[in-house]
Design a protein around this motif. Structure first.
Motif, short mmCIF file in Angstrom:
data_model
loop_
_atom_site.label_atom_id
_atom_site.label_comp_id
_atom_site.label_asym_id
_atom_site.label_seq_id
_atom_site.Cartn_x
_atom_site.Cartn_y
_atom_site.Cartn_z
N VAL A 118 -15.33 2.36 -11.47
CA VAL A 118 -14.13 1.54 -11.61
C VAL A 118 -13.96 0.71 -10.34
O VAL A 118 -14.40 1.10 -9.26
N ARG A 119 -13.32 -0.45 -10.50
CA ARG A 119 -13.07 -1.33 -9.36
C ARG A 119 -11.85 -0.85 -8.59
O ARG A 119 -10.96 -0.19 -9.15
N ARG A 120 -11.79 -1.23 -7.32
CA ARG A 120 -10.65 -0.82 -6.50
C ARG A 120 -9.34 -1.40 -7.04
O ARG A 120 -8.33 -0.71 -7.10
N LEU A 174 -9.16 -3.30 7.30
CA LEU A 174 -9.94 -4.10 8.25
C LEU A 174 -9.80 -5.59 7.96
O LEU A 174 -9.85 -6.42 8.88
N GLY A 175 -9.62 -5.95 6.70
CA GLY A 175 -9.49 -7.36 6.35
C GLY A 175 -8.28 -8.03 6.97
O GLY A 175 -8.29 -9.24 7.21
N VAL A 180 -16.75 -7.81 13.92
CA VAL A 180 -17.45 -6.73 13.22
C VAL A 180 -18.26 -5.90 14.21
O VAL A 180 -18.29 -4.67 14.15
N GLN A 181 -18.92 -6.57 15.15
CA GLN A 181 -19.70 -5.86 16.16
C GLN A 181 -18.82 -4.98 17.03
O GLN A 181 -19.21 -3.86 17.41
N MET A 182 -17.61 -5.45 17.35
CA MET A 182 -16.70 -4.64 18.16
C MET A 182 -16.24 -3.41 17.39
O MET A 182 -16.12 -2.32 17.97
N VAL A 183 -15.98 -3.56 16.10
CA VAL A 183 -15.59 -2.41 15.29
C VAL A 183 -16.73 -1.40 15.22
O VAL A 183 -16.53 -0.18 15.35
N VAL A 184 -17.95 -1.89 15.05
CA VAL A 184 -19.12 -1.00 15.02
C VAL A 184 -19.26 -0.27 16.35
O VAL A 184 -19.52 0.95 16.38
N TRP A 185 -19.07 -0.98 17.45
CA TRP A 185 -19.18 -0.36 18.77
C TRP A 185 -18.13 0.72 18.96
O TRP A 185 -18.41 1.81 19.49
N GLU A 244 -13.78 -4.88 3.93
CA GLU A 244 -12.44 -5.32 4.30
C GLU A 244 -11.36 -4.33 3.89
O GLU A 244 -10.28 -4.32 4.47
N SER A 245 -11.62 -3.50 2.90
CA SER A 245 -10.61 -2.53 2.46
C SER A 245 -10.59 -1.26 3.29
O SER A 245 -9.68 -0.44 3.11
N ASN A 246 -11.54 -1.08 4.19
CA ASN A 246 -11.56 0.13 5.03
C ASN A 246 -10.35 0.15 5.95
O ASN A 246 -10.00 -0.87 6.56
N VAL A 247 -9.74 1.30 6.08
CA VAL A 247 -8.57 1.48 6.94
C VAL A 247 -8.99 2.29 8.16
O VAL A 247 -9.48 3.41 8.02
N TYR A 248 -8.79 1.74 9.35
CA TYR A 248 -9.16 2.40 10.59
C TYR A 248 -7.93 2.59 11.46
O TYR A 248 -6.99 1.78 11.43
N VAL A 249 -7.96 3.64 12.26
CA VAL A 249 -6.90 3.93 13.21
C VAL A 249 -7.52 4.55 14.45
O VAL A 249 -8.64 5.08 14.41
N ILE A 250 -6.82 4.49 15.56
CA ILE A 250 -7.32 5.01 16.83
C ILE A 250 -7.50 6.52 16.72
O ILE A 250 -6.65 7.23 16.19
#
Length: 579
Positions: free
Chosen positions: A537-539, A376-377, A393-398, A332-338
């Motif tokens: 260490v934790r995020r 992503l969260g 999740v499947q759409m993000v993977v695709w 959930e902490s992953n940051v995605y952009v086009i």
């Protein structure tokens, strides 16, 4: 025509009767008749003189390549050019003529036992040659030489085992002699007849077509020797059109592999398992079966009962063949952009594939949610059904599989001289260079002896003596922290030291110790996920620390160039997303 496509494939031999071209493909093009003054169905005088009306045609450079076919070279010329005497066999063969580069690996023909039946050819050496464009880069040349060597070694083995090469050569020579006895106006090519009678000719044709279509060659020479070859220049274009991926680029990506990385399959799992050869490694099968974009390589090693070094080697193999990509595991902490070069045309092929896989969904609408870099969260609908969340999740993977999204990581830079927080505009920021601070002392996890989750005590090596030149004035400071401080103090300004001293109160002494320990990572070369892994260490703990020391740091977001194999070598990353 792609730069990586071959212009032709040729089989020649040198024997007691001289040199001879046995087979070539392609042996004609759609306009080859016009090129050589032939026009089927009409009577054309072969001795007619062509009158050039436009003088600009004379200034046009003549090319030997037309419509993916080598032209202007007769069979005798090719035989004399490509055949090699036994003294030169066993080495790389490379000849460049104008805009054509010929590559091969000639070998001596071994003596067969027993002698093949009906053998009409006495060969001393042979050569499987590929013709490329003259401007082919060195990595592409190396790949084609490797394929030529594989084919030559397989033919030599079969010749020694059962006389396969001599038998096929005899059939090819017989067809050529029969065609030579026909009238001169016959339009039938002997190489076309070979494709009907010679298995070797069909396999050479299959090699050429496979290289032009997908870049993968898989065949059995004489139904016995397996040829397995992948051309990275062509394979990865299927997933990232228009980009240039070379073995050098993949090697740079593989060298950046770490246990916290993950593996994303680019093809369906069942399809990939079915494509494996019967004698394939069972370790690779186990790894594919337990693979998931939610797992890191360390988890994959545990689930597949393999060592981390084996997993690294198998993942490297899949990446080279274009079957997998290296990612950071989905969370959930992953940051995605086009991706900047994403094709947003509504009626594109990707849109049609997306609708077929996710009925009722629109690719432009889904991907527009990633116009701005957000975790992503935040895209997850907390009120949605579990099925809807799984589909997201499947759409993000695709979209990751088709290079529509790119992940952004947070990198940290430490300022030389922090400015006081007065609320006014700050002076221009000076970034540290990688040479300003020593890199983090950690074990190399790229080899088989890579450790599992490295703790802070294990990642720093032996503890040196305490430094007394500068004391932060807090009790309970570990030798490790003192050692890190002794390395850093020479690069710290007096103002930086005073500011850290002022923060060193009994309430936040642990934060100061952690900041000192993590300072070697604050040079813009390590993202948060890497720091979390190596320093255990934790995020939340790391983000809190960065917030407390925000006046001394600058945070930037960009992709991890080390694992981005789809970038061209001449592209650079822009630090355009600042936190």
């Amino acid at each position: 025509m792609s730069e990586s496509d071959p212009v032709g494939v040729f089989l020649v031999y040198s024997g007691s009767a001289g040199d001879r071209l046995l087979f070539r493909y392609p042996y004609e093009s759609e306009d080859s008749n016009q090129l050589f003054g032939k026009n089927p169905g009409t009577n054309v005088n072969p001795y007619a003189v062509r009158i050039i009306e436009d003088l600009s045609e004379l200034r046009t450079p003549v090319s030997s390549i037309s419509i993916r076919t080598l032209i202007g070279y007769s069979d005798k010329v090719l035989a004399a050019l490509l055949a090699v005497k036994p003294a030169l066999c066993g080495h790389k063969f490379e000849v460049k003529v104008n805009d054509v580069l010929f590559l091969g690996h000639p070998l001596v023909v071994p003596k067969t036992h027993p002698s093949p039946k009906h053998a009409r050819v006495t060969m001393t050496s042979f050569n499987v040659v590929f013709a490329l464009q003259g401007n082919a880069d060195t990595m592409l040349v190396s790949c084609y030489h490797d394929l030529s060597q594989q084919l030559a070694v397989a033919l030599r083995h079969e010749e020694k085992r059962c006389g396969y090469l001599s038998e096929q050569a005899s059939t090819m020579c017989s067809i050529q002699d029969d065609m030579a006895s026909q009238p001169e106006d016959s339009l039938e090519s002997p190489y076309g007849a070979m494709l009907m009678k010679c298995p070797l000719a069909n396999q050479l044709k299959s090699v050429h077509l496979s290289l032009c279509s997908g870049g993968v060659v898989q065949l059995y020479v004489n139904q016995w020797i397996h040829i397995n070859f992948s051309l990275p220049h062509k394979v990865h274009m299927a997933y990232s059109p228009g980009t240039k991926v070379t073995p050098k680029t993949i090697q740079r990506c593989v060298e950046s592999l770490r246990p916290y990385h993950g593996m994303l399959l680019l093809v369906d799992e069942e399809t990939l398992l079915d494509s494996l050869p019967p004698d394939g490694s069972p370790c690779l099968t186990r790894l594919i079966q337990v693979s998931s974009p939610l797992k890191n390589l360390q988890d994959l090693a545990s689930d597949s009962d393999l060592s981390l070094g084996q997993v690294f080697q198998l993942v490297t193999h899949l990446v080279y063949w274009g079957k997998a990509a290296i990612i950071y595991p989905l969370c959930e902490s992953n940051v995605y952009v086009i991706t900047p070069d994403t094709n947003m045309i509504v009626n594109s092929t990707l849109v049609e594939k997306f609708v077929e896989l996710f009925p009722g969904m629109s690719l432009p609408a889904v991907i527009s949610e990633f116009s701005l870099p957000t975790p992503l969260g935040e895209h997850r609908d907390v009120l949605g059904l579990p099925q809807q969340q799984a589909q997201q999740v499947q759409m993000v993977v695709w979209m990751l599989q088709h290079q529509l999204l790119v992940q952004l990581h947070i990198y940290v830079y430490r300022l030389h001289d922090p400015q006081p927080d007065t609320g006014h505009d700050k002076a221009p920021v000076n970034f540290l260079t990688p040479e300003d601070l020593p890199g983090p002392r950690r074990k190399d996890t790229r080899v088989s002896d890579a450790a599992s989750s490295v703790t802070s005590d294990e990642s720093q090596g032996p503890t040196p003596e305490k430094s007394s030149s500068f004391d932060i004035g807090s009790d309970g400071v570990s030798d490790e922290a003192r050692f890190q401080w002794s390395l850093l103090q020479e690069n710290l300004s007096n103002e930086m030291k005073e500011r850290i001293m002022n923060l060193a109160t009994p309430d936040n002494a642990e934060d100061v110790h952690l900041f000192v320990r993590l300072c070697p990572y604050f040079n813009g070369q390590h993202h948060l996920e890497e720091i979390m892994y190596y320093e255990n260490v934790r995020r939340s703990q790391l983000l809190t620390l960065l917030d407390k020391f925000r006046n001394m740091l600058i945070l930037c977001q960009h992709e991890d160039v080390g694992i981005t194999t789809w970038l061209n070598d001449d592209k650079t990353v822009s630090l355009s997303h600042c936190c």
